[in-house]
Design an enzyme around this catalytic site. Structure first.
Site, mmCIF file in Angstrom:
data_model
loop_
_atom_site.group_PDB
_atom_site.id
_atom_site.type_symbol
_atom_site.label_atom_id
_atom_site.label_comp_id
_atom_site.label_asym_id
_atom_site.label_seq_id
_atom_site.Cartn_x
_atom_site.Cartn_y
_atom_site.Cartn_z
ATOM 1 N N HIS A 94 -86.153 83.335 -32.420
ATOM 2 C CA HIS A 94 -85.884 84.264 -33.690
ATOM 3 C C HIS A 94 -87.125 85.221 -34.033
ATOM 4 O O HIS A 94 -87.705 86.323 -33.888
ATOM 5 C CB HIS A 94 -85.687 83.490 -34.753
ATOM 6 C CG HIS A 94 -84.336 82.777 -34.380
ATOM 7 N ND1 HIS A 94 -83.770 81.630 -35.536
ATOM 8 C CD2 HIS A 94 -83.023 83.138 -33.863
ATOM 9 C CE1 HIS A 94 -82.519 81.991 -35.453
ATOM 10 N NE2 HIS A 94 -82.314 82.270 -33.678
ATOM 11 N N HIS A 251 -76.094 88.406 -35.296
ATOM 12 C CA HIS A 251 -77.241 87.235 -34.560
ATOM 13 C C HIS A 251 -77.223 87.239 -33.346
ATOM 14 O O HIS A 251 -78.042 86.560 -32.797
ATOM 15 C CB HIS A 251 -75.789 85.672 -35.600
ATOM 16 C CG HIS A 251 -77.588 85.063 -35.107
ATOM 17 N ND1 HIS A 251 -78.890 84.977 -36.107
ATOM 18 C CD2 HIS A 251 -77.201 83.882 -33.927
ATOM 19 C CE1 HIS A 251 -79.383 83.904 -35.733
ATOM 20 N NE2 HIS A 251 -78.827 83.221 -34.452
ATOM 21 N N ASP A 255 -80.492 87.128 -31.058
ATOM 22 C CA ASP A 255 -80.778 86.170 -30.118
ATOM 23 C C ASP A 255 -81.129 86.789 -29.651
ATOM 24 O O ASP A 255 -82.000 86.673 -28.037
ATOM 25 C CB ASP A 255 -79.711 85.143 -29.763
ATOM 26 C CG ASP A 255 -79.887 84.169 -30.806
ATOM 27 O OD1 ASP A 255 -80.972 83.935 -31.959
ATOM 28 O OD2 ASP A 255 -78.546 83.196 -30.649
ATOM 29 N N HIS A 278 -77.765 82.356 -24.921
ATOM 30 C CA HIS A 278 -78.708 81.425 -24.350
ATOM 31 C C HIS A 278 -79.236 81.545 -23.251
ATOM 32 O O HIS A 278 -79.672 81.967 -22.250
ATOM 33 C CB HIS A 278 -79.787 81.097 -24.970
ATOM 34 C CG HIS A 278 -80.448 80.831 -26.509
ATOM 35 N ND1 HIS A 278 -80.531 81.882 -27.287
ATOM 36 C CD2 HIS A 278 -79.909 80.087 -27.312
ATOM 37 C CE1 HIS A 278 -80.338 81.225 -28.252
ATOM 38 N NE2 HIS A 278 -79.819 80.626 -28.310
#
Length: 308
Positions: A94, A251, A255, A278
């Protein structure tokens, strides 16, 4: 996969020079996995430094962790980096997204614990922190990573790609079998204005049954409705509901911006992610680095324009 939507250069009004902060800025909060309080200080750094984290709670070995694609050692639940001395730091994505969007090329970040504070689960408070610190232009030009050939990775129904484009674009799609989320798509130019208005306040999210499983495994000890959107069946448990339309996919895009900035430079290319997290993002970073013919470093400062 869609092609780059337009072939326009980065706006001439953009400075194209490296930036750091004017002054140190400090914030504290809990780590989402340890639940421990952690203090973070962002400090100005000289041009060419890049983004470097320092674990101030470790004094018996090298505690500096320069960010790079190769430094990422775990990307299952968050983005974790490690140095050659085995010092690790997690949940950097973040803050990295805020650095990327605000054009911060150089910074030293001191952290007194094993993970960054989760704050409200978005990049909003990190952007506010950097705004308080102020921004200083440096003399060296920004070195962009220009995508020359498509790079793609896939794992089951999850995929990510980088495609040639004369500016930084992003498309992200998610699909969850709950009416609370369903199919969501965002497609936008990654720049500071768009990040501030459409992306930075989007919070991380999870499902109630997953949170309980993580806690039984000793993780998510700091997770709460204060720093995540939590879904239980067909309901959002947060009293205030969502902050914005399609907050979930926004969001995931946040990321991705942070995960890609471990490359150490902004992109001139189009990222397209489908259900990517991720781990897929780091696979994409490593695939790019393993294919040097697919990219090059370029500058956009007129009197110093060059490729190398």
């Amino acid at each position: 996969m869609s092609p780059c939507k337009t072939r326009v250069s980065v706006p001439a009004s953009f400075d194209h020079r490296q930036r750091t902060t004017v002054a140190p800025a400090i914030i504290a909060g809990v780590g989402v996995h340890t639940g421990d309080r952690v203090r973070l200080a962002v400090r100005p750094a000289a041009e060419g430094t890049g983004i470097v984290f320092v674990r101030t709670d470790i004094t018996d070995r090298d505690n500096r962790i320069p960010v790079s694609g190769e430094a990422v050692v775990d990307a299952r639940l968050n983005t974790m980096i490690e140095n050659a001395a085995g010092v690790r730091l997690s949940t950097i994505e973040h803050l990295m997204a805020a650095f990327a969007a605000l054009g911060i090329s150089n910074a030293v970040i001191e952290v007194d614990g094993p993970e960054l504070p989760i704050l409200d689960g978005s990049a909003l408070q990190f952007v506010q922190l950097l705004d308080r610190a102020g921004f200083r232009r440096q003399s060296a030009p920004v070195r962009y990573i220009e995508i020359l050939e498509p790079i793609r990775v896939q794992d089951g129904d999850k995929s990510a790609a980088l495609l040639p484009c004369d500016r930084y674009e992003m498309r992200f799609e998610i699909d969850f079998p709950t009416p609370v989320i369903g199919n969501q798509v965002v497609d936008f130019v990654v720049d500071e204005d768009t990040f501030r208005t459409e992306i930075m306040a989007a919070r991380t999210f999870g499902f109630a049954h997953e949170v309980e499983a993580l806690r039984r495994a000793g993780l998510a000890r700091g997770g709460s409705l204060e720093n995540a959107v939590v879904i239980d069946g067909d309901q959002i448990l947060n009293p205030g509901g969502l902050r914005m339309e399609r907050e979930f996919v926004r969001h995931k895009a946040l990321d991705a911006i942070g995960d890609l900035y471990v490359l150490g430079a902004p992109l001139l290319g189009r990222y397209e992610g489908v259900k990517a997290g991720h781990a897929i993002n780091n696979l994409l970073v490593r695939e790019l680095l393993a294919n040097p013919q697919a990219w090059r470093e370029v500058t956009r400062v007129p009197e110093m324009a060059m490729a190398g």
